[in-house]
Enzyme design. Structure first.
Site, PDB file in Angstrom:
ATOM      1  N   SER A 192      -7.944  -4.409   5.365  1.00 25.92           N
ATOM      2  CA  SER A 192      -8.601  -3.971   4.233  1.00 25.92           C
ATOM      3  C   SER A 192      -8.995  -5.358   3.499  1.00 25.92           C
ATOM      4  O   SER A 192      -8.683  -5.526   2.309  1.00 25.92           O
ATOM      5  CB  SER A 192      -7.360  -3.318   3.227  1.00 25.92           C
ATOM      6  OG  SER A 192      -7.168  -2.181   4.121  1.00 25.92           O
ATOM      7  N   ASN A 200     -11.078  -2.352  -4.975  1.00 23.88           N
ATOM      8  CA  ASN A 200     -10.189  -1.466  -5.631  1.00 23.88           C
ATOM      9  C   ASN A 200     -11.188  -0.789  -7.147  1.00 23.88           C
ATOM     10  O   ASN A 200     -10.591  -0.074  -7.913  1.00 23.88           O
ATOM     11  CB  ASN A 200      -9.061  -1.736  -6.136  1.00 23.88           C
ATOM     12  CG  ASN A 200      -8.169  -1.755  -5.098  1.00 23.88           C
ATOM     13  OD1 ASN A 200      -7.172  -2.592  -4.720  1.00 23.88           O
ATOM     14  ND2 ASN A 200      -8.394  -0.806  -3.863  1.00 23.88           N
ATOM     15  N   ASP A 252       0.783  -1.175   0.103  1.00 24.52           N
ATOM     16  CA  ASP A 252       0.047  -0.050  -0.036  1.00 24.52           C
ATOM     17  C   ASP A 252       0.847   1.397  -0.031  1.00 24.52           C
ATOM     18  O   ASP A 252       1.980   1.470   0.499  1.00 24.52           O
ATOM     19  CB  ASP A 252      -0.912   0.005   1.124  1.00 24.52           C
ATOM     20  CG  ASP A 252      -1.924   1.108   1.083  1.00 24.52           C
ATOM     21  OD1 ASP A 252      -2.531   1.420  -0.005  1.00 24.52           O
ATOM     22  OD2 ASP A 252      -2.645   1.200   2.190  1.00 24.52           O
ATOM     23  N   GLU A 281       1.539 -13.084  12.445  1.00 25.52           N
ATOM     24  CA  GLU A 281       2.118 -12.104  13.006  1.00 25.52           C
ATOM     25  C   GLU A 281       2.078 -10.702  12.128  1.00 25.52           C
ATOM     26  O   GLU A 281       2.387 -10.930  10.861  1.00 25.52           O
ATOM     27  CB  GLU A 281       3.706 -12.276  13.411  1.00 25.52           C
ATOM     28  CG  GLU A 281       3.834 -13.515  14.446  1.00 25.52           C
ATOM     29  CD  GLU A 281       3.080 -13.103  15.653  1.00 25.52           C
ATOM     30  OE1 GLU A 281       3.358 -12.027  16.334  1.00 25.52           O
ATOM     31  OE2 GLU A 281       2.715 -13.837  16.576  1.00 25.52           O
TER      32      GLU A 281
HETATM   33  C1  IPE Z   1      -5.213  -2.631   0.023  1.00 27.36           C
HETATM   34  O1  IPE Z   1      -5.030  -1.253  -0.308  1.00 27.36           O
HETATM   35  C2  IPE Z   1      -5.403  -3.232  -1.421  1.00 27.36           C
HETATM   36  C3  IPE Z   1      -4.138  -3.600  -1.957  1.00 27.36           C
HETATM   37  C4  IPE Z   1      -2.951  -3.244  -1.516  1.00 27.36           C
HETATM   38  C5  IPE Z   1      -4.226  -4.163  -3.416  1.00 27.36           C
HETATM   39  P1  IPE Z   1      -6.125  -0.012  -0.358  1.00 27.36           P
HETATM   40  O2  IPE Z   1      -5.505   1.111  -0.598  1.00 27.36           O
HETATM   41  O3  IPE Z   1      -6.970  -0.500  -1.472  1.00 27.36           O
HETATM   42  O4  IPE Z   1      -6.959  -0.346   1.206  1.00 27.36           O
HETATM   43  P2  IPE Z   1      -7.661   0.934   1.897  1.00 27.36           P
HETATM   44  O5  IPE Z   1      -8.587   1.492   1.030  1.00 27.36           O
HETATM   45  O6  IPE Z   1      -6.642   1.951   2.293  1.00 27.36           O
HETATM   46  O7  IPE Z   1      -8.073   0.099   3.157  1.00 27.36           O
HETATM   47  C1  IPE Z   2      -1.466   0.294  -3.544  1.00 31.35           C
HETATM   48  O1  IPE Z   2      -1.402   1.576  -3.404  1.00 31.35           O
HETATM   49  C2  IPE Z   2      -1.739  -0.064  -4.735  1.00 31.35           C
HETATM   50  C3  IPE Z   2      -3.194  -0.647  -4.941  1.00 31.35           C
HETATM   51  C4  IPE Z   2      -4.369  -0.899  -4.133  1.00 31.35           C
HETATM   52  C5  IPE Z   2      -3.739  -0.923  -6.113  1.00 31.35           C
HETATM   53  P1  IPE Z   2      -2.565   2.854  -3.301  1.00 31.35           P
HETATM   54  O2  IPE Z   2      -2.981   3.057  -4.837  1.00 31.35           O
HETATM   55  O3  IPE Z   2      -3.920   2.299  -2.523  1.00 31.35           O
HETATM   56  O4  IPE Z   2      -1.709   3.964  -2.666  1.00 31.35           O
HETATM   57  P2  IPE Z   2      -2.473   4.884  -1.511  1.00 31.35           P
HETATM   58  O5  IPE Z   2      -2.920   4.215  -0.471  1.00 31.35           O
HETATM   59  O6  IPE Z   2      -3.493   5.753  -2.391  1.00 31.35           O
HETATM   60  O7  IPE Z   2      -1.258   5.799  -1.427  1.00 31.35           O
HETATM   61 MG    MG Z   3      -3.807   2.593  -0.411  1.00 34.22          MG
END
Ligand code: IPE
Ligand code: IPE
Ligand code: MG
Length: 252
Positions: A194, A67, A19, A205
């Protein structure tokens, strides 16, 4: 740092919530797509490091069911990057003996992406090294729904009894072959799961780092494993050394 790891106490299965790509880009005044592009390097590094360490299974959260709420253009970028990754990295994955698999409702992805995924699965199916699960259109709750529907179908065909137990559910999970993750890593400092591997992380862990995913390096992975090795895993029981202490006390 790798020398400080205890070889006999490595996690068998590591899961990663990758993330922070968007925030990494925003910090640099770049479009979100640039963050996703920069997120490919750590994927490569983590896979290679896990192979070298002899980790049995690595599960990477790449795209959740939720997503799809994102703009079409961003989602499109993710598919382009995934396809490019699969094409470019397949020889390396094969050379490292990696067995590539996906978890999630992958059929809902664009056909061209499914074709590249199928190709990578077939090309690596005979490999006996690390199992690499990439979670695509994945959510823990939808996985449990799929498990329940699978069991209901079996039951209708009278292949399984109407009652289920934990083993029956575990056997039907997308990750059944890999077992539950020992270590769950989340980047970008968020303290939430998530919708990732909800059943499987009952006793994992958890290690959270503030680092955004594009900045995640092999040293961070090693740091997480080091932290894991210092944890006392009790699974509801007592710490490892406690029973022997109790025996000594009882024998006095
Ligand atoms: C979790 O990240 C999903 C992936 C890493 C693919 P998100 O960015 O979607 O999660 P939230 O919305 O912050 O919980
Ligand atoms: C994780 O990074 C990648 C996916 C969920 C596909 P994000 O795109 O969620 O990045 P942030 O959380 O907005 O910084
Ligand atoms: Mg994210």
């Amino acid at each position: 740092m790798a020398q400080m790891l205890v070889p006999g106490r490595l996690p068998r299965h590591i899961a990663v919530i990758m993330d922070g790509n968007g925030r990494w880009a925003r910090k640099r005044l770049l479009p979100r797509a640039a963050g996703h592009r920069a997120g490919v390097r750590p994927v490569r590094e983590v896979i290679e490091a896990c192979c070298r360490l002899g980790i049995e299974a690595l599960t990477l959260y790449a795209f959740s069911v939720e997503n799809w709420k994102r703009p079409r253009a961003e989602i499109q970028t993710l598919w382009v990057l995934l396809r490019r990754y699969l094409r470019q990295e397949l020889p390396e994955l094969k050379a490292n003996g990696v067995r590539f698999q996906t978890i999630g409702r992958v059929d809902a992805l664009p056909q061209a992406v499914c074709d590249d995924i199928d190709n990578a699965i077939v090309e690596t199916s005979a490999n006996t090294g690390m199992r690499l699960n990439v979670a695509l259109n994945y959510s823990g709750r939808s996985e449990i729904v799929d498990v329940v529907n699978g069991l209901l179908r079996q039951s209708h065909r009278r292949e399984a009894p109407m009652q289920v137990d934990e083993a029956a559910i575990s056997d039907q999970l997308y990750t059944a072959d890999a077992g539950d993750p020992d270590l769950l890593i989340r980047t970008s400092g968020e303290y939430r799961v998530s919708n990732f591997l909800l059943w499987q992380i009952a006793y994992s862990e958890i290690w959270v780092t503030d680092r955004y995913w594009p900045d995640f390096r092999t040293t961070d992975l090693l740091e997480s494993i080091l932290a894991y090795q210092k944890r006392s895993r009790r699974f509801g029981g007592l710490p490892d050394e406690a029973p022997s202490r109790q025996l000594v006390a009882a024998s006095k």
